[in-house]
Write a protein that holds these residues in place. Structure first.
Motif, PDB file in Angstrom:
ATOM      1  N   ILE A  49       6.733  13.636  -6.393  1.00 50.86           N
ATOM      2  CA  ILE A  49       6.752  12.771  -5.205  1.00 50.86           C
ATOM      3  C   ILE A  49       5.679  13.232  -4.221  1.00 50.86           C
ATOM      4  CG2 ILE A  49       8.109  12.090  -3.173  1.00 50.86           C
ATOM      5  CD1 ILE A  49      10.614  12.265  -5.073  1.00 50.86           C
ATOM      6  N   ALA A  50       5.576  14.546  -4.013  1.00 48.82           N
ATOM      7  CA  ALA A  50       4.560  15.084  -3.095  1.00 48.82           C
ATOM      8  C   ALA A  50       3.158  14.745  -3.581  1.00 48.82           C
ATOM      9  CB  ALA A  50       4.732  16.595  -2.949  1.00 48.82           C
ATOM     10  N   LEU A  51       2.936  14.854  -4.880  1.00 46.59           N
ATOM     11  CA  LEU A  51       1.626  14.502  -5.444  1.00 46.59           C
ATOM     12  C   LEU A  51       1.330  13.023  -5.212  1.00 46.59           C
ATOM     13  CD1 LEU A  51      -0.898  15.224  -7.106  1.00 46.59           C
ATOM     14  CD2 LEU A  51       0.455  14.727  -9.157  1.00 46.59           C
ATOM     15  N   GLY A  52       2.310  12.180  -5.459  1.00 47.12           N
ATOM     16  CA  GLY A  52       2.124  10.745  -5.243  1.00 47.12           C
ATOM     17  C   GLY A  52       1.825  10.423  -3.793  1.00 47.12           C
ATOM     18  N   GLY A  56      -1.635   8.905  -1.850  1.00 49.44           N
ATOM     19  CA  GLY A  56      -1.598   7.666  -1.090  1.00 49.44           C
ATOM     20  C   GLY A  56      -0.642   6.618  -1.613  1.00 49.44           C
ATOM     21  N   PHE A  57       0.209   6.968  -2.578  1.00 48.30           N
ATOM     22  CA  PHE A  57       1.193   6.011  -3.068  1.00 48.30           C
ATOM     23  C   PHE A  57       2.339   5.887  -2.066  1.00 48.30           C
ATOM     24  CE2 PHE A  57      -0.756   7.253  -7.125  1.00 48.30           C
ATOM     25  CZ  PHE A  57      -0.933   6.014  -7.724  1.00 48.30           C
ATOM     26  N   SER A  58       2.880   4.693  -1.940  1.00 45.77           N
ATOM     27  CA  SER A  58       4.054   4.470  -1.095  1.00 45.77           C
ATOM     28  C   SER A  58       5.287   4.995  -1.829  1.00 45.77           C
ATOM     29  CB  SER A  58       4.226   2.978  -0.811  1.00 45.77           C
ATOM     30  OG  SER A  58       4.627   2.297  -1.999  1.00 45.77           O
ATOM     31  N   LEU A  59       6.373   5.169  -1.100  1.00 46.53           N
ATOM     32  CA  LEU A  59       7.607   5.612  -1.747  1.00 46.53           C
ATOM     33  C   LEU A  59       8.094   4.585  -2.762  1.00 46.53           C
ATOM     34  CD1 LEU A  59       9.586   7.247   1.208  1.00 46.53           C
ATOM     35  CD2 LEU A  59       8.299   8.374  -0.621  1.00 46.53           C
ATOM     36  N   GLU A  60       7.897   3.307  -2.479  1.00 46.93           N
ATOM     37  CA  GLU A  60       8.297   2.265  -3.422  1.00 46.93           C
ATOM     38  C   GLU A  60       7.482   2.366  -4.715  1.00 46.93           C
ATOM     39  OE1 GLU A  60       7.564   1.645  -0.134  1.00 46.93           O
ATOM     40  OE2 GLU A  60       9.650   1.436   0.483  1.00 46.93           O
ATOM     41  N   ARG A  64       8.889   3.481  -8.636  1.00 46.66           N
ATOM     42  CA  ARG A  64       8.643   2.737  -9.878  1.00 46.66           C
ATOM     43  C   ARG A  64       8.039   3.619 -10.967  1.00 46.66           C
ATOM     44  NH1 ARG A  64       7.062  -1.344  -6.076  1.00 46.66           N
ATOM     45  NH2 ARG A  64       4.872  -0.833  -6.362  1.00 46.66           N
ATOM     46  N   MET A  65       7.611   4.831 -10.598  1.00 42.44           N
ATOM     47  CA  MET A  65       7.011   5.739 -11.577  1.00 42.44           C
ATOM     48  C   MET A  65       8.054   6.604 -12.298  1.00 42.44           C
ATOM     49  SD  MET A  65       3.567   6.996  -9.745  1.00 42.44           S
ATOM     50  CE  MET A  65       2.359   5.867  -9.124  1.00 42.44           C
ATOM     51  N   PHE A  66       9.317   6.306 -12.065  1.00 40.45           N
ATOM     52  CA  PHE A  66      10.386   7.019 -12.743  1.00 40.45           C
ATOM     53  C   PHE A  66      11.215   6.022 -13.532  1.00 40.45           C
ATOM     54  CE2 PHE A  66       9.475   9.858  -9.154  1.00 40.45           C
ATOM     55  CZ  PHE A  66       9.295  11.058  -9.831  1.00 40.45           C
ATOM     56  N   ALA A  67      11.507   6.362 -14.789  1.00 41.54           N
ATOM     57  CA  ALA A  67      12.351   5.523 -15.631  1.00 41.54           C
ATOM     58  C   ALA A  67      13.797   5.621 -15.132  1.00 41.54           C
ATOM     59  CB  ALA A  67      12.242   5.991 -17.081  1.00 41.54           C
ATOM     60  N   PRO A  68      14.648   4.701 -15.560  1.00 41.06           N
ATOM     61  CA  PRO A  68      16.054   4.745 -15.142  1.00 41.06           C
ATOM     62  C   PRO A  68      16.746   6.085 -15.454  1.00 41.06           C
ATOM     63  CG  PRO A  68      15.579   2.637 -16.154  1.00 41.06           C
ATOM     64  CD  PRO A  68      14.361   3.495 -16.340  1.00 41.06           C
ATOM     65  N   ILE A  74       4.879   7.089 -15.647  1.00 40.06           N
ATOM     66  CA  ILE A  74       3.759   6.784 -14.764  1.00 40.06           C
ATOM     67  C   ILE A  74       2.812   5.787 -15.419  1.00 40.06           C
ATOM     68  CG2 ILE A  74       1.835   7.783 -13.477  1.00 40.06           C
ATOM     69  CD1 ILE A  74       3.525  10.425 -13.463  1.00 40.06           C
ATOM     70  N   ASP A  75       2.566   4.699 -14.717  1.00 39.54           N
ATOM     71  CA  ASP A  75       1.675   3.639 -15.176  1.00 39.54           C
ATOM     72  C   ASP A  75       0.229   4.093 -14.993  1.00 39.54           C
ATOM     73  OD1 ASP A  75       0.235   1.296 -15.594  1.00 39.54           O
ATOM     74  OD2 ASP A  75       1.160   0.197 -13.942  1.00 39.54           O
ATOM     75  N   ARG A  76      -0.470   4.219 -16.083  1.00 42.79           N
ATOM     76  CA  ARG A  76      -1.862   4.693 -16.025  1.00 42.79           C
ATOM     77  C   ARG A  76      -2.766   3.731 -15.256  1.00 42.79           C
ATOM     78  NH1 ARG A  76      -2.795   8.952 -19.890  1.00 42.79           N
ATOM     79  NH2 ARG A  76      -0.877   9.325 -21.027  1.00 42.79           N
ATOM     80  N   GLN A  77      -2.479   2.448 -15.323  1.00 44.49           N
ATOM     81  CA  GLN A  77      -3.280   1.479 -14.571  1.00 44.49           C
ATOM     82  C   GLN A  77      -3.092   1.676 -13.075  1.00 44.49           C
ATOM     83  OE1 GLN A  77      -5.754  -0.541 -15.573  1.00 44.49           O
ATOM     84  NE2 GLN A  77      -6.033  -0.863 -13.382  1.00 44.49           N
ATOM     85  N   ALA A  78      -1.868   1.999 -12.658  1.00 48.69           N
ATOM     86  CA  ALA A  78      -1.617   2.265 -11.233  1.00 48.69           C
ATOM     87  C   ALA A  78      -2.415   3.498 -10.793  1.00 48.69           C
ATOM     88  CB  ALA A  78      -0.125   2.474 -10.975  1.00 48.69           C
ATOM     89  N   LEU A  79      -2.489   4.495 -11.670  1.00 48.63           N
ATOM     90  CA  LEU A  79      -3.280   5.686 -11.346  1.00 48.63           C
ATOM     91  C   LEU A  79      -4.763   5.340 -11.238  1.00 48.63           C
ATOM     92  CD1 LEU A  79      -1.647   8.401 -13.651  1.00 48.63           C
ATOM     93  CD2 LEU A  79      -1.180   7.942 -11.238  1.00 48.63           C
TER      94      LEU A  79
END
Length: 147
Positions: A49-52, A56-60, A64-68, A74-79
């Motif tokens: 979470i700290a890395l995200g 600059g990623f939002s908490l939302e 979404r970068m965690f499975a249920p 982590i979505d590579r396209q988002a990265l």
């Protein structure tokens, strides 16, 4: 591990841990008296979470970068998209730094007579009003504007 220990080991305040739990980013598995109790793996999750957040990623977006099941997904396209955004930010900050450094060395009698500094002021002013600035032609050494 109770919430105080998680806060101590992660450096994340207990209030933030409670907020992250409210948002579904972390989960306690019970209570010890009035204190929430977390699994050791929460420390790794908090580090992600700290890395995200640092990237600059939002908490939302981070949620979404965690499975249920709680594992990172982590979505590579988002990265890649965030890396592209960071490239733009780096270019803007580099230009600002270079302009400020120029202003410290400029031989103009005042900063308000320095064309480079005035361009910085114009760009900053238009950005604060949400207007996209179009840079004015830079003068050549002879003082005439470039086309």
């Amino acid at each position: 591990m109770d919430i105080a220990e998680v806060a101590k080991r992660s450096g994340v305040p207990a209030s933030t841990l409670r907020y992250y739990e409210e948002k579904g980013l972390i989960a306690s598995y019970g209570r010890q008296g009035l204190r929430r109790v977390f699994d050791e793996r929460v420390l790794e999750r908090l580090a992600l979470i700290a890395l995200g957040r640092a990237a600059g990623f939002s908490l939302e977006e981070i949620a979404r970068m965690f499975a249920p099941d709680g594992q990172p997904a982590i979505d590579r396209q988002a990265l890649a998209s965030k890396a592209d955004e960071l490239d733009v930010t780096i270019r803007k900050l580099t230009a600002m730094r270079d302009g400020l450094r120029h202003a410290t060395r400029c031989r103009a009698p005042s900063h308000m007579e320095c064309p480079t500094f005035l361009r910085l002021v114009a760009v900053a002013g238009t950005k604060s009003r949400g207007v996209r600035a179009t840079p004015s032609p830079r003068p050549t050494r002879s003082g005439t504007p470039r086309p």
